[in-house]
Motif scaffolding. Structure first.
Motif, short mmCIF file in Angstrom:
data_model
loop_
_atom_site.label_atom_id
_atom_site.label_comp_id
_atom_site.label_asym_id
_atom_site.label_seq_id
_atom_site.Cartn_x
_atom_site.Cartn_y
_atom_site.Cartn_z
N VAL A 58 16.73 41.98 30.99
CA VAL A 58 17.70 40.95 30.50
C VAL A 58 18.97 41.18 30.54
N GLU A 59 19.87 40.68 31.25
CA GLU A 59 21.50 40.83 31.15
C GLU A 59 21.83 39.88 30.53
N TYR A 60 22.83 40.20 29.76
CA TYR A 60 23.51 39.19 28.83
C TYR A 60 25.00 39.21 29.36
N TYR A 61 25.34 38.23 29.76
CA TYR A 61 26.76 38.19 30.40
C TYR A 61 27.45 36.81 30.21
N ALA A 62 28.65 36.85 30.51
CA ALA A 62 29.60 35.62 30.35
C ALA A 62 29.74 35.23 32.04
N PRO A 63 29.80 34.10 32.35
CA PRO A 63 29.74 33.67 33.45
C PRO A 63 31.18 33.61 34.06
N TRP A 64 32.16 33.55 33.21
CA TRP A 64 33.51 33.88 33.75
C TRP A 64 34.05 35.22 33.90
N CYS A 65 33.11 36.12 33.49
CA CYS A 65 33.35 37.70 33.73
C CYS A 65 33.48 38.34 35.20
N GLY A 66 34.43 38.89 35.55
CA GLY A 66 34.61 39.28 36.99
C GLY A 66 33.38 40.44 37.23
N HIS A 67 33.35 41.35 36.20
CA HIS A 67 32.37 42.58 36.64
C HIS A 67 30.99 42.07 36.42
N CYS A 68 30.77 40.76 35.56
CA CYS A 68 29.28 40.32 35.64
C CYS A 68 29.04 39.67 36.81
N LYS A 69 29.99 39.02 37.50
CA LYS A 69 29.93 38.38 38.68
C LYS A 69 29.82 39.58 39.95
N GLN A 70 30.38 40.45 39.82
CA GLN A 70 30.18 41.53 40.77
C GLN A 70 28.65 42.20 40.60
N LEU A 71 28.15 42.19 39.58
CA LEU A 71 26.88 42.62 39.43
C LEU A 71 25.84 41.88 39.79
N ALA A 72 25.92 40.59 39.99
CA ALA A 72 24.97 39.57 40.56
C ALA A 72 24.12 39.76 41.60
N PRO A 73 24.65 40.31 42.68
CA PRO A 73 24.10 40.80 44.03
C PRO A 73 23.22 42.08 43.67
N ILE A 74 23.43 42.84 42.89
CA ILE A 74 22.57 43.97 42.66
C ILE A 74 21.42 43.76 41.85
N TYR A 75 21.55 42.69 40.79
CA TYR A 75 20.43 42.19 39.98
C TYR A 75 19.43 41.35 41.08
N GLU A 76 20.23 40.65 42.01
CA GLU A 76 19.49 39.91 42.79
C GLU A 76 18.52 40.94 44.03
N LYS A 77 18.94 42.08 44.41
CA LYS A 77 17.90 43.30 44.93
C LYS A 77 16.98 43.61 43.89
N VAL A 78 17.36 43.91 42.80
CA VAL A 78 16.45 44.57 41.98
C VAL A 78 15.40 43.41 41.78
N GLY A 79 15.58 42.37 41.39
CA GLY A 79 14.64 41.47 41.11
C GLY A 79 13.66 41.17 42.46
N ALA A 80 14.25 41.26 43.58
CA ALA A 80 13.74 41.00 44.72
C ALA A 80 12.56 42.05 44.78
N HIS A 81 13.21 43.48 44.66
CA HIS A 81 12.44 44.72 44.76
C HIS A 81 10.91 44.49 43.82
N TYR A 82 11.32 44.27 42.57
CA TYR A 82 10.26 44.17 41.36
C TYR A 82 9.79 43.01 40.92
N LYS A 83 9.83 42.07 41.84
CA LYS A 83 9.31 40.81 41.73
C LYS A 83 7.57 40.47 41.25
N ASP A 84 6.93 41.36 42.18
CA ASP A 84 5.48 41.43 42.04
C ASP A 84 4.95 42.46 40.91
N ASP A 85 5.86 43.24 40.33
CA ASP A 85 5.30 44.16 39.19
C ASP A 85 4.95 43.67 37.91
#
Length: 85
Positions: A58-85
């Motif tokens: 679980v990532e807790y973030y602020a939708p207006w935060c630039g760093h959080c927005k930059q991490l979104a694609p990385i979380y998408e890749k991680v989620g896709a990789h581990y979705k069946d675990d």
């Protein structure tokens, strides 16, 4: 409404019985079918998912935060990789 002795007594009895529900300032959760590899949690479904029977990150973030927005694609890749675990 007005605070009364009777209302306070009723509240305390309900609290002691565990019959009060939390007053969450939360959006309505998305339906499970509408979620993708990375889920968007809100207050009303946080505990169901975060403390459920699957391992989750679980990532807790602020939708207006630039760093959080930059991490979104990385979380998408991680989620896709581990979705069946």
């Amino acid at each position: 409404g007005e605070l009364t002795e009777e209302g306070l007594d009723s509240f305390l009895v309900a609290h002691a019985a565990g019959s009060l529900s939390p007053d969450l300032k939360s959006e309505e959760p998305l339906a499970d079918a509408d979620q993708e590899d990375v889920w968007v949690l809100v207050g009303k479904d946080h505990d169901k998912v975060a403390f459920g029977d699957k391992n989750v990150l679980v990532e807790y973030y602020a939708p207006w935060c630039g760093h959080c927005k930059q991490l979104a694609p990385i979380y998408e890749k991680v989620g896709a990789h581990y979705k069946d675990d």
